[in-house]
Design a protein around this motif. Structure first.
Motif, PDB file in Angstrom:
ATOM      1  N   ASP A 106      52.105  21.819  46.561  1.00 49.16           N
ATOM      2  CA  ASP A 106      53.289  22.534  47.021  1.00 49.16           C
ATOM      3  C   ASP A 106      54.514  22.100  46.211  1.00 49.16           C
ATOM      4  O   ASP A 106      54.447  21.225  45.353  1.00 49.16           O
ATOM      5  CB  ASP A 106      53.523  22.271  48.518  1.00 49.16           C
ATOM      6  CG  ASP A 106      52.378  22.783  49.379  1.00 49.16           C
ATOM      7  OD1 ASP A 106      51.803  23.830  49.028  1.00 49.16           O
ATOM      8  OD2 ASP A 106      52.057  22.127  50.385  1.00 49.16           O
ATOM      9  N   TRP A 128      60.126  14.066  47.447  1.00 47.30           N
ATOM     10  CA  TRP A 128      60.396  15.008  48.522  1.00 47.30           C
ATOM     11  C   TRP A 128      59.414  16.176  48.463  1.00 47.30           C
ATOM     12  O   TRP A 128      58.879  16.497  47.408  1.00 47.30           O
ATOM     13  CB  TRP A 128      61.815  15.565  48.424  1.00 47.30           C
ATOM     14  CG  TRP A 128      62.910  14.551  48.448  1.00 47.30           C
ATOM     15  CD1 TRP A 128      63.267  13.690  47.449  1.00 47.30           C
ATOM     16  CD2 TRP A 128      63.820  14.298  49.534  1.00 47.30           C
ATOM     17  NE1 TRP A 128      64.331  12.911  47.832  1.00 47.30           N
ATOM     18  CE2 TRP A 128      64.697  13.265  49.103  1.00 47.30           C
ATOM     19  CE3 TRP A 128      63.993  14.844  50.806  1.00 47.30           C
ATOM     20  CZ2 TRP A 128      65.723  12.777  49.908  1.00 47.30           C
ATOM     21  CZ3 TRP A 128      65.004  14.359  51.609  1.00 47.30           C
ATOM     22  CH2 TRP A 128      65.855  13.337  51.171  1.00 47.30           C
ATOM     23  N   TRP A 162      58.939  20.346  50.088  1.00 50.78           N
ATOM     24  CA  TRP A 162      59.515  21.480  50.807  1.00 50.78           C
ATOM     25  C   TRP A 162      58.507  21.929  51.842  1.00 50.78           C
ATOM     26  O   TRP A 162      57.457  22.463  51.518  1.00 50.78           O
ATOM     27  CB  TRP A 162      59.833  22.602  49.820  1.00 50.78           C
ATOM     28  CG  TRP A 162      60.534  23.786  50.408  1.00 50.78           C
ATOM     29  CD1 TRP A 162      60.001  24.993  50.688  1.00 50.78           C
ATOM     30  CD2 TRP A 162      61.930  23.872  50.761  1.00 50.78           C
ATOM     31  NE1 TRP A 162      60.947  25.837  51.206  1.00 50.78           N
ATOM     32  CE2 TRP A 162      62.143  25.188  51.258  1.00 50.78           C
ATOM     33  CE3 TRP A 162      62.998  22.988  50.727  1.00 50.78           C
ATOM     34  CZ2 TRP A 162      63.398  25.611  51.702  1.00 50.78           C
ATOM     35  CZ3 TRP A 162      64.239  23.413  51.158  1.00 50.78           C
ATOM     36  CH2 TRP A 162      64.423  24.707  51.644  1.00 50.78           C
ATOM     37  N   GLU A 163      58.802  21.685  53.118  1.00 50.44           N
ATOM     38  CA  GLU A 163      57.824  21.911  54.182  1.00 50.44           C
ATOM     39  C   GLU A 163      58.427  22.689  55.346  1.00 50.44           C
ATOM     40  O   GLU A 163      59.650  22.735  55.530  1.00 50.44           O
ATOM     41  CB  GLU A 163      57.279  20.574  54.697  1.00 50.44           C
ATOM     42  CG  GLU A 163      56.492  19.784  53.670  1.00 50.44           C
ATOM     43  CD  GLU A 163      55.936  18.495  54.241  1.00 50.44           C
ATOM     44  OE1 GLU A 163      56.311  18.152  55.387  1.00 50.44           O
ATOM     45  OE2 GLU A 163      55.132  17.837  53.562  1.00 50.44           O
ATOM     46  N   THR A 164      57.526  23.280  56.121  1.00 44.38           N
ATOM     47  CA  THR A 164      57.905  23.987  57.340  1.00 44.38           C
ATOM     48  C   THR A 164      57.337  23.223  58.531  1.00 44.38           C
ATOM     49  O   THR A 164      56.132  22.955  58.587  1.00 44.38           O
ATOM     50  CB  THR A 164      57.361  25.420  57.343  1.00 44.38           C
ATOM     51  OG1 THR A 164      57.852  26.120  56.196  1.00 44.38           O
ATOM     52  CG2 THR A 164      57.791  26.161  58.613  1.00 44.38           C
ATOM     53  N   ASP A 165      58.209  22.858  59.493  1.00 48.61           N
ATOM     54  CA  ASP A 165      57.738  22.066  60.631  1.00 48.61           C
ATOM     55  C   ASP A 165      57.133  22.952  61.699  1.00 48.61           C
ATOM     56  O   ASP A 165      57.023  24.183  61.533  1.00 48.61           O
ATOM     57  CB  ASP A 165      58.869  21.208  61.197  1.00 48.61           C
ATOM     58  CG  ASP A 165      60.033  22.039  61.732  1.00 48.61           C
ATOM     59  OD1 ASP A 165      59.832  23.245  62.014  1.00 48.61           O
ATOM     60  OD2 ASP A 165      61.143  21.480  61.883  1.00 48.61           O
ATOM     61  N   GLY A 198      58.931  26.027  62.806  1.00 46.81           N
ATOM     62  CA  GLY A 198      59.214  27.063  61.824  1.00 46.81           C
ATOM     63  C   GLY A 198      60.443  26.806  60.972  1.00 46.81           C
ATOM     64  O   GLY A 198      60.868  27.683  60.223  1.00 46.81           O
ATOM     65  N   VAL A 199      61.014  25.611  61.073  1.00 46.57           N
ATOM     66  CA  VAL A 199      62.191  25.261  60.276  1.00 46.57           C
ATOM     67  C   VAL A 199      61.730  24.680  58.945  1.00 46.57           C
ATOM     68  O   VAL A 199      60.930  23.752  58.901  1.00 46.57           O
ATOM     69  CB  VAL A 199      63.078  24.242  61.020  1.00 46.57           C
ATOM     70  CG1 VAL A 199      64.276  23.874  60.157  1.00 46.57           C
ATOM     71  CG2 VAL A 199      63.533  24.817  62.358  1.00 46.57           C
ATOM     72  N   THR A 200      62.251  25.234  57.852  1.00 49.72           N
ATOM     73  CA  THR A 200      61.856  24.819  56.520  1.00 49.72           C
ATOM     74  C   THR A 200      62.956  23.977  55.877  1.00 49.72           C
ATOM     75  O   THR A 200      64.141  24.293  55.994  1.00 49.72           O
ATOM     76  CB  THR A 200      61.573  26.042  55.622  1.00 49.72           C
ATOM     77  OG1 THR A 200      60.548  26.837  56.223  1.00 49.72           O
ATOM     78  CG2 THR A 200      61.104  25.609  54.229  1.00 49.72           C
ATOM     79  N   GLY A 201      62.555  22.909  55.230  1.00 49.36           N
ATOM     80  CA  GLY A 201      63.533  22.048  54.569  1.00 49.36           C
ATOM     81  C   GLY A 201      62.856  20.957  53.780  1.00 49.36           C
ATOM     82  O   GLY A 201      61.620  20.859  53.737  1.00 49.36           O
ATOM     83  N   TRP A 202      63.666  20.125  53.134  1.00 48.17           N
ATOM     84  CA  TRP A 202      63.136  19.025  52.334  1.00 48.17           C
ATOM     85  C   TRP A 202      62.784  17.841  53.237  1.00 48.17           C
ATOM     86  O   TRP A 202      63.573  17.428  54.071  1.00 48.17           O
ATOM     87  CB  TRP A 202      64.164  18.584  51.300  1.00 48.17           C
ATOM     88  CG  TRP A 202      64.370  19.576  50.197  1.00 48.17           C
ATOM     89  CD1 TRP A 202      65.445  20.381  50.006  1.00 48.17           C
ATOM     90  CD2 TRP A 202      63.453  19.885  49.151  1.00 48.17           C
ATOM     91  NE1 TRP A 202      65.264  21.165  48.891  1.00 48.17           N
ATOM     92  CE2 TRP A 202      64.051  20.873  48.343  1.00 48.17           C
ATOM     93  CE3 TRP A 202      62.187  19.397  48.794  1.00 48.17           C
ATOM     94  CZ2 TRP A 202      63.419  21.412  47.218  1.00 48.17           C
ATOM     95  CZ3 TRP A 202      61.556  19.928  47.670  1.00 48.17           C
ATOM     96  CH2 TRP A 202      62.173  20.911  46.891  1.00 48.17           C
TER      97      TRP A 202
END
Length: 286
Positions: A161, A175, A177-180, A183-187
């Motif tokens: 990824d 780092w 880039w993921e989605t928790d 559904g929130v995506t961030g570093w």
């Protein structure tokens, strides 16, 4: 007495990961040659050692445009990787190809130094030739304000990824880039590597990273090889190649290589072991 093929292959697998060793071994006899150039062996050799680093390209005007890796006689000849035209700048290296751009940004050039193949691509007509004043842009990203702007590089995570390698002071932060679950995506910070704990750096003699008057930080990311998790770091004691998975490191250049480097590997270079040894191909060893 002739050794069984399985035993010979096991010995060949633990040759040093450089093309010249395979070339010399393949020239011993026809039988050894057939074992070494076999694709099954080459795939196993690559899986064990990774892709061989042949050298790095730079856009610096103070040092050679191509710096071969390793020591003679186990390194390629720099002349074999001379740029087709010194007015071209390197944008990147991937899968054995070098991406170049001319000083006007009107033409893009794809070049394979191994076989000499070249492909010229015209840039889109709406590209502004004044872009970046004809200079190749450096890496830049915004993850957090205490990171030197050139010390952030895009890379792949272990899962393939999108990731970032960011160097702040002596800490290399990795780092992703993921989605928790919500559904929130961030570093997301996955790992912190304290470089001064294992690199041979005399930290007490280095300029303070907090000193705003310092022209450049004491450690800089110069470039990386995504597929092998290999990162090149500049320090005042030399340039080191660090494998992020094993944390093994090696000083690769004594010279003050402070410009961005573009590591060159080729997934097909191992298959040239027999070809180069018998006089074919473009790559020569020093």
């Amino acid at each position: 007495m002739t050794l069984p093929d399985d035993l010979l292959i096991s010995i060949f697998l633990f040759l040093p990961p450089h093309l010249s060793y395979l070339i010399r071994s393949s020239l011993v006899c026809k039988h050894w040659h057939s074992l070494i150039v076999d694709n099954r062996f080459l795939h196993r050799f690559q899986a064990l050692h990774g892709l061989p680093l042949l050298g790095v390209f730079t856009n610096s005007t103070r040092i050679p445009r191509f710096l071969p890796a390793g020591d003679p006689p186990n390194r390629v000849a720099a002349a074999s990787f001379a740029l087709p035209d010194l007015y071209w700048n390197v944008l990147g290296c991937r899968h054995g190809h070098v991406l170049l751009v001319d000083s006007t940004w009107h033409q893009v050039f794809v070049w394979n130094p191994i076989n000499g193949h070249k492909r010229l691509i015209q840039a889109p007509s709406d590209v502004d030739p004044r872009f970046n004043y004809g200079n190749v842009p450096e890496s830049n990203a915004a993850v957090r304000h205490d990171i030197y702007r050139r010390n952030v590089h895009i890379m792949k995570t272990e899962d393939g990824d999108l990731g970032l390698a960011a160097l702040a002071k002596f800490n290399l932060r990795l780092w992703a880039w993921e989605t928790d679950a919500e559904g929130v995506t961030g570093w997301v910070l996955h790992r912190i590597i304290e470089l001064d704990r294992f690199l041979p750096l005399d930290v007490s003699s280095l300029p303070s990273p907090d000193n705003g008057s310092c022209g450049r930080p004491p450690v800089r990311i110069l470039g990386l090889v995504e597929d092998d998790d290999l990162v090149f770091l500049w320090t005042i004691t030399g340039v080191f190649a660090v494998h992020l998975k094993s944390m093994k490191f090696k000083k690769v250049f004594e010279a003050d290589v402070s410009a961005t480097v573009y590591p060159y590997t080729d997934p097909n270079v191992l298959s040239l072991a027999g070809l180069v040894g018998r006089g074919g191909g473009n790559v020569a060893a020093e």
